[in-house]
Design a protein around this motif. Structure first.
Motif, PDB file in Angstrom:
ATOM      1  N   THR A 206     -97.736   6.524 -54.036  1.00 61.53           N
ATOM      2  CA  THR A 206     -98.994   6.540 -53.398  1.00 61.53           C
ATOM      3  C   THR A 206     -98.924   5.574 -52.379  1.00 61.53           C
ATOM      4  O   THR A 206     -99.229   6.033 -51.132  1.00 61.53           O
ATOM      5  CB  THR A 206    -100.185   6.576 -54.073  1.00 61.53           C
ATOM      6  N   SER A 207     -98.624   4.263 -52.479  1.00 60.23           N
ATOM      7  CA  SER A 207     -98.639   3.126 -51.612  1.00 60.23           C
ATOM      8  C   SER A 207     -97.411   3.558 -50.610  1.00 60.23           C
ATOM      9  O   SER A 207     -97.704   3.494 -49.436  1.00 60.23           O
ATOM     10  CB  SER A 207     -98.394   1.898 -52.203  1.00 60.23           C
ATOM     11  N   LEU A 208     -96.526   4.030 -50.967  1.00 60.23           N
ATOM     12  CA  LEU A 208     -95.184   4.503 -50.245  1.00 60.23           C
ATOM     13  C   LEU A 208     -95.602   5.586 -48.996  1.00 60.23           C
ATOM     14  O   LEU A 208     -95.412   5.561 -48.056  1.00 60.23           O
ATOM     15  CB  LEU A 208     -94.038   5.000 -50.610  1.00 60.23           C
ATOM     16  N   LEU A 209     -96.601   6.709 -49.650  1.00 60.77           N
ATOM     17  CA  LEU A 209     -97.128   7.779 -48.643  1.00 60.77           C
ATOM     18  C   LEU A 209     -98.002   7.131 -47.585  1.00 60.77           C
ATOM     19  O   LEU A 209     -97.902   7.544 -46.651  1.00 60.77           O
ATOM     20  CB  LEU A 209     -97.745   8.801 -49.647  1.00 60.77           C
ATOM     21  N   ILE A 210     -98.773   6.267 -48.173  1.00 62.48           N
ATOM     22  CA  ILE A 210     -99.893   5.533 -47.384  1.00 62.48           C
ATOM     23  C   ILE A 210     -98.911   4.938 -45.981  1.00 62.48           C
ATOM     24  O   ILE A 210     -99.305   4.984 -44.905  1.00 62.48           O
ATOM     25  CB  ILE A 210    -100.474   4.652 -48.041  1.00 62.48           C
ATOM     26  N   TYR A 211     -97.922   4.300 -46.516  1.00 60.92           N
ATOM     27  CA  TYR A 211     -97.398   3.543 -45.337  1.00 60.92           C
ATOM     28  C   TYR A 211     -96.571   4.350 -44.475  1.00 60.92           C
ATOM     29  O   TYR A 211     -96.237   4.154 -43.353  1.00 60.92           O
ATOM     30  CB  TYR A 211     -96.114   2.533 -46.191  1.00 60.92           C
TER      31      TYR A 211
ATOM     32  N   CYS B  30     -98.970   5.679 -41.886  1.00 55.34           N
ATOM     33  CA  CYS B  30     -99.008   4.437 -41.099  1.00 55.34           C
ATOM     34  C   CYS B  30     -97.822   4.400 -39.836  1.00 55.34           C
ATOM     35  O   CYS B  30     -98.006   4.161 -38.905  1.00 55.34           O
ATOM     36  CB  CYS B  30     -99.336   3.195 -41.523  1.00 55.34           C
ATOM     37  N   ALA B  31     -96.775   4.580 -40.505  1.00 56.96           N
ATOM     38  CA  ALA B  31     -95.484   4.555 -39.789  1.00 56.96           C
ATOM     39  C   ALA B  31     -95.263   5.858 -38.769  1.00 56.96           C
ATOM     40  O   ALA B  31     -94.813   5.518 -37.795  1.00 56.96           O
ATOM     41  CB  ALA B  31     -94.407   4.299 -40.613  1.00 56.96           C
ATOM     42  N   ARG B  32     -95.805   6.773 -39.123  1.00 52.80           N
ATOM     43  CA  ARG B  32     -95.880   7.989 -38.491  1.00 52.80           C
ATOM     44  C   ARG B  32     -96.585   7.825 -37.184  1.00 52.80           C
ATOM     45  O   ARG B  32     -96.195   8.283 -35.911  1.00 52.80           O
ATOM     46  CB  ARG B  32     -96.154   9.214 -39.189  1.00 52.80           C
ATOM     47  N   HIS B  33     -97.670   7.451 -37.575  1.00 51.50           N
ATOM     48  CA  HIS B  33     -98.965   7.119 -36.306  1.00 51.50           C
ATOM     49  C   HIS B  33     -98.325   6.033 -35.631  1.00 51.50           C
ATOM     50  O   HIS B  33     -98.360   6.286 -34.207  1.00 51.50           O
ATOM     51  CB  HIS B  33    -100.128   6.704 -36.974  1.00 51.50           C
ATOM     52  N   LYS B  34     -97.841   5.060 -35.955  1.00 52.48           N
ATOM     53  CA  LYS B  34     -97.104   3.803 -34.984  1.00 52.48           C
ATOM     54  C   LYS B  34     -96.083   4.628 -34.344  1.00 52.48           C
ATOM     55  O   LYS B  34     -95.869   4.259 -33.073  1.00 52.48           O
ATOM     56  CB  LYS B  34     -96.474   2.823 -36.045  1.00 52.48           C
TER      57      LYS B  34
ATOM     58  N   VAL C  27     -88.156   8.299 -44.344  1.00 47.71           N
ATOM     59  CA  VAL C  27     -87.620   7.956 -45.786  1.00 47.71           C
ATOM     60  C   VAL C  27     -88.602   7.475 -46.895  1.00 47.71           C
ATOM     61  O   VAL C  27     -88.360   7.736 -47.970  1.00 47.71           O
ATOM     62  CB  VAL C  27     -86.572   6.769 -45.281  1.00 47.71           C
ATOM     63  N   CYS C  28     -89.708   6.842 -46.258  1.00 45.51           N
ATOM     64  CA  CYS C  28     -90.794   6.565 -47.343  1.00 45.51           C
ATOM     65  C   CYS C  28     -91.597   7.755 -47.561  1.00 45.51           C
ATOM     66  O   CYS C  28     -91.963   7.736 -48.924  1.00 45.51           O
ATOM     67  CB  CYS C  28     -91.734   5.602 -46.431  1.00 45.51           C
ATOM     68  N   MET C  29     -91.653   8.756 -47.005  1.00 43.54           N
ATOM     69  CA  MET C  29     -92.088  10.039 -47.409  1.00 43.54           C
ATOM     70  C   MET C  29     -91.477  10.681 -48.428  1.00 43.54           C
ATOM     71  O   MET C  29     -92.189  11.182 -49.487  1.00 43.54           O
ATOM     72  CB  MET C  29     -92.418  10.885 -46.092  1.00 43.54           C
ATOM     73  N   ILE C  30     -90.139  10.595 -48.376  1.00 43.74           N
ATOM     74  CA  ILE C  30     -89.279  11.381 -49.410  1.00 43.74           C
ATOM     75  C   ILE C  30     -89.351  10.439 -50.499  1.00 43.74           C
ATOM     76  O   ILE C  30     -89.628  11.160 -51.668  1.00 43.74           O
ATOM     77  CB  ILE C  30     -87.937  11.707 -48.767  1.00 43.74           C
ATOM     78  N   THR C  31     -89.053   9.014 -50.526  1.00 46.37           N
ATOM     79  CA  THR C  31     -89.351   8.238 -51.816  1.00 46.37           C
ATOM     80  C   THR C  31     -90.342   8.245 -52.152  1.00 46.37           C
ATOM     81  O   THR C  31     -90.556   8.394 -53.525  1.00 46.37           O
ATOM     82  CB  THR C  31     -88.658   6.820 -51.117  1.00 46.37           C
TER      83      THR C  31
END
Length: 174
Positions: free
Chosen positions: A127-132, A135-139, A73-77
């Motif tokens: 940009t900040s949403l993509l970074i998050y 991080c969520a994908r790695h988690k 969801v964060c990647m798409i947004t």
């Protein structure tokens, strides 16, 4: 008269963009089970080959975690926010340049500046949403793991004796 139309269009387009972002992110987030990249999307492939490929694929358990869904969801947004922000910055920059060339430095220039700054804000937020999302994908990939180990349990017996029993431990972290 032209200034009020431009101001009206600015606020109208701002609310339309917010509605579109929320609608598209909701629609795409609900389309989790759609397999457009799978081999079944191609109709020219024989069914025996499709069945063989489906048997080979192993399920990935980390794709069912909440971190993975949050990442999607964060990647798409984030991507949609960056695209809309880039468009807003382009419109604001070109509109400000045209307003400066025509010698209008009143409300038109300030409106174009506001459009440019809104686009820049959307770009930074994306940009900040993509970074998050990364991080969520790695988690999500790290959250599903299984460890095995062995220990010995000492069981006390009467008269001070004890027995040793081997034990196997399995730990699954979800």
């Amino acid at each position: 008269m032209a200034e009020t139309i431009i101001i009206f269009l600015y606020y109208f387009m701002r609310y339309i963009l917010l509605i579109l972002i929320s609608v598209f992110s909701t629609v795409i987030a609900d389309a989790e089970d759609f397999k457009a990249d799978s081999i079944q999307a191609l109709s020219i492939v024989p069914t025996a080959y499709v069945e063989a490929m489906n048997k080979v694929k192993e399920p990935k358990p980390y794709k069912k975690t909440r971190y993975w869904k949050r990442s999607k969801v964060c990647m798409i947004t984030g991507i949609s926010s960056m695209v809309i922000g880039t468009g807003g910055m382009a419109v604001g920059f070109i509109g400000g340049f045209v307003a400066a060339e025509e010698g209008r430095t009143d409300r038109t220039a300030s409106t174009m500046t506001a459009i440019f700054l809104t686009g820049a804000g959307l770009f930074v937020a994306g940009t900040s949403l993509l970074i998050y999302a990364i991080c969520a994908r790695h988690k999500a990939k790290a959250s599903v793991n299984m460890t095995m180990g062995s220990t010995e349990h000492l069981t006390p017996l009467p008269l001070g004796a004890s027995t040793r029993q081997p034990a196997l431990t399995v730990s699954i972290n979800l």
